[in-house]
Design a protein around this motif. Structure first.
Motif, PDB file in Angstrom:
ATOM      1  N   VAL A   1       0.841  -1.188   0.000  1.00 43.33           N
ATOM      2  CA  VAL A   1       0.000   0.000   0.000  1.00 43.33           C
ATOM      3  C   VAL A   1       0.877   1.239   0.000  1.00 43.33           C
ATOM      4  O   VAL A   1       2.056   1.188   0.370  1.00 43.33           O
ATOM      5  N   ARG A   2       0.278   2.359  -0.415  1.00 41.24           N
ATOM      6  CA  ARG A   2       0.975   3.627  -0.274  1.00 41.24           C
ATOM      7  C   ARG A   2       1.109   3.960   1.203  1.00 41.24           C
ATOM      8  O   ARG A   2       0.197   3.716   1.981  1.00 41.24           O
ATOM      9  N   PRO A   3       2.220   4.552   1.615  1.00 41.38           N
ATOM     10  CA  PRO A   3       2.422   4.819   3.045  1.00 41.38           C
ATOM     11  C   PRO A   3       1.563   5.967   3.539  1.00 41.38           C
ATOM     12  O   PRO A   3       1.358   6.956   2.830  1.00 41.38           O
ATOM     13  N   LYS A   4       1.057   5.829   4.751  1.00 43.11           N
ATOM     14  CA  LYS A   4       0.337   6.903   5.416  1.00 43.11           C
ATOM     15  C   LYS A   4       0.809   6.975   6.862  1.00 43.11           C
ATOM     16  O   LYS A   4       0.978   5.952   7.519  1.00 43.11           O
ATOM     17  N   TYR A   5       1.045   8.217   7.310  1.00 37.70           N
ATOM     18  CA  TYR A   5       1.366   8.457   8.711  1.00 37.70           C
ATOM     19  C   TYR A   5       2.631   7.724   9.141  1.00 37.70           C
ATOM     20  O   TYR A   5       2.673   7.101  10.203  1.00 37.70           O
ATOM     21  N   VAL A   6       3.653   7.764   8.297  1.00 41.24           N
ATOM     22  CA  VAL A   6       4.932   7.169   8.647  1.00 41.24           C
ATOM     23  C   VAL A   6       5.934   8.278   8.924  1.00 41.24           C
ATOM     24  O   VAL A   6       5.795   9.404   8.443  1.00 41.24           O
ATOM     25  N   ALA A   7       6.944   7.966   9.719  1.00 45.52           N
ATOM     26  CA  ALA A   7       7.909   8.982  10.115  1.00 45.52           C
ATOM     27  C   ALA A   7       8.849   9.351   8.975  1.00 45.52           C
ATOM     28  O   ALA A   7       9.307  10.485   8.886  1.00 45.52           O
ATOM     29  N   GLU A   8       9.174   8.391   8.109  1.00 39.46           N
ATOM     30  CA  GLU A   8      10.132   8.654   7.040  1.00 39.46           C
ATOM     31  C   GLU A   8       9.422   9.234   5.825  1.00 39.46           C
ATOM     32  O   GLU A   8       8.573   8.584   5.224  1.00 39.46           O
TER      33      GLU A   8
END
Length: 305
Positions: A136-143
């Motif tokens: 999935v596309r990233p959401k709410y990640v630090a990087e």
């Protein structure tokens, strides 16, 4: 009657070294690293592996996406849900103000959706990457340089935190004159392994560190019609099944044609993504706007300039 605080970033009551997103009614599983912008950066901490002083060979751009504010803490009781996150609190934070400028959490800037739902776009490096089944596309990640992840999180087996079974990041080499993808991949792989399985952004050890590694694969590879090189390690960790890490280096097809590093980190064991996905993603990387130029492990090597 107490007022429910508005949505925003607050100190995580279960792990106060990080901030956590309060959606107005419950804590979510989205966390980020606090940062104090008014103070100069602290000196680098001693290395956790004995302070070898190993120079970092590849300087990589990774914009921090964290803002900070003064936050009053509240007493919170947390419950677990079905394993995909943490459930609503029984009591809410007592009137802390959200972090300055904290609107809704933003998806990673590196994972701009394109018109094609089966790919993600890295505009900075001028490439698209295939979004395979199970990603999935990233959401709410630090990087900010994360381009895709496996869905969901799990409790890290080591220090407290949330881990993901698979991550793919894309970065640009900015402060290294080395032009050889082979040398850069060989230089980057140790840093890639440390970032994935040794210490995280808040200096915790979600897997209690790396105990050993071995090279399982390396070689030339065509990436988006350019000559690239990859190195893949199997890493074993203090706790948990360990994983596989790969550093893939190739020239960008845009701008100054700086070298690009794509990092893969896959958990080992039955819960991790198929190892063959590393090769499938590599083969499907293409220049933005060019659906016919690809590559992959074993493909003929295209020109590097």
């Amino acid at each position: 009657m107490s007022m429910t605080p508005p949505p925003g970033w607050y100190r995580d009551p279960s792990y106060p070294l990080v901030e956590r997103w309060w959606d107005g009614t419950a804590w979510t599983d989205h966390r980020r690293q606090p940062e104090v912008p008014t103070q100069p950066p602290a000196p680098p901490a001693a290395s956790g592996n004995g302070g070898s002083g190993r120079a970092k060979a590849v300087a990589l751009t990774a914009a921090g996406a964290v803002l900070v504010a003064s936050i009053a803490t509240g007493a919170v009781l947390l419950g677990k849900d079905d394993g995909k996150g943490e459930a609503a609190t029984k009591t809410t934070p007592t009137a802390p103000a959200p972090a300055t400028g904290a609107g809704s959490p933003s998806p990673s800037a590196s994972a701009s959706p394109s018109g094609d739902p089966s790919e993600v776009v890295d505009e900075l490096n001028g490439i698209t990457l295939p979004l395979l089944d199970g990603w999935v596309r990233p959401k709410y990640v630090a990087e900010d340089d994360m381009v895709m992840t496996t869905p969901g999180t799990y409790d890290c087996p080591g220090d407290p935190g949330l881990c993901r079974h698979g991550r793919v990041l894309s970065r640009t080499v900015t402060a290294n004159d080395e032009k050889s993808p082979k040398i850069l991949a060989e230089q980057d792989i140790e840093d890639a392994a440390d970032a994935s399985y040794d210490r995280d952004l808040v200096d915790s050890r979600p897997y209690r560190g790396i105990t050993s590694h071995q090279v399982v694969k390396s070689g030339q590879v065509a990436v988006a019609g350019r000559a690239g090189y990859f190195v893949r390690w199997r890493v074993r960790t203090g706790v948990g099944p360990g994983g596989y890490v790969e550093s893939l280096a190739f020239p960008s097809s845009v701008g100054s044609e700086s070298l690009v590093i794509v990092r893969f980190a896959f958990d080992a064991g039955p819960d991790g993504p198929p190892l063959a996905d590393m090769d499938r993603i590599t083969k499907g990387i293409r220049p933005v706007g060019d659906s016919g130029t690809g590559g992959g492990v074993g493909s003929s090597i295209g020109p590097s300039t």
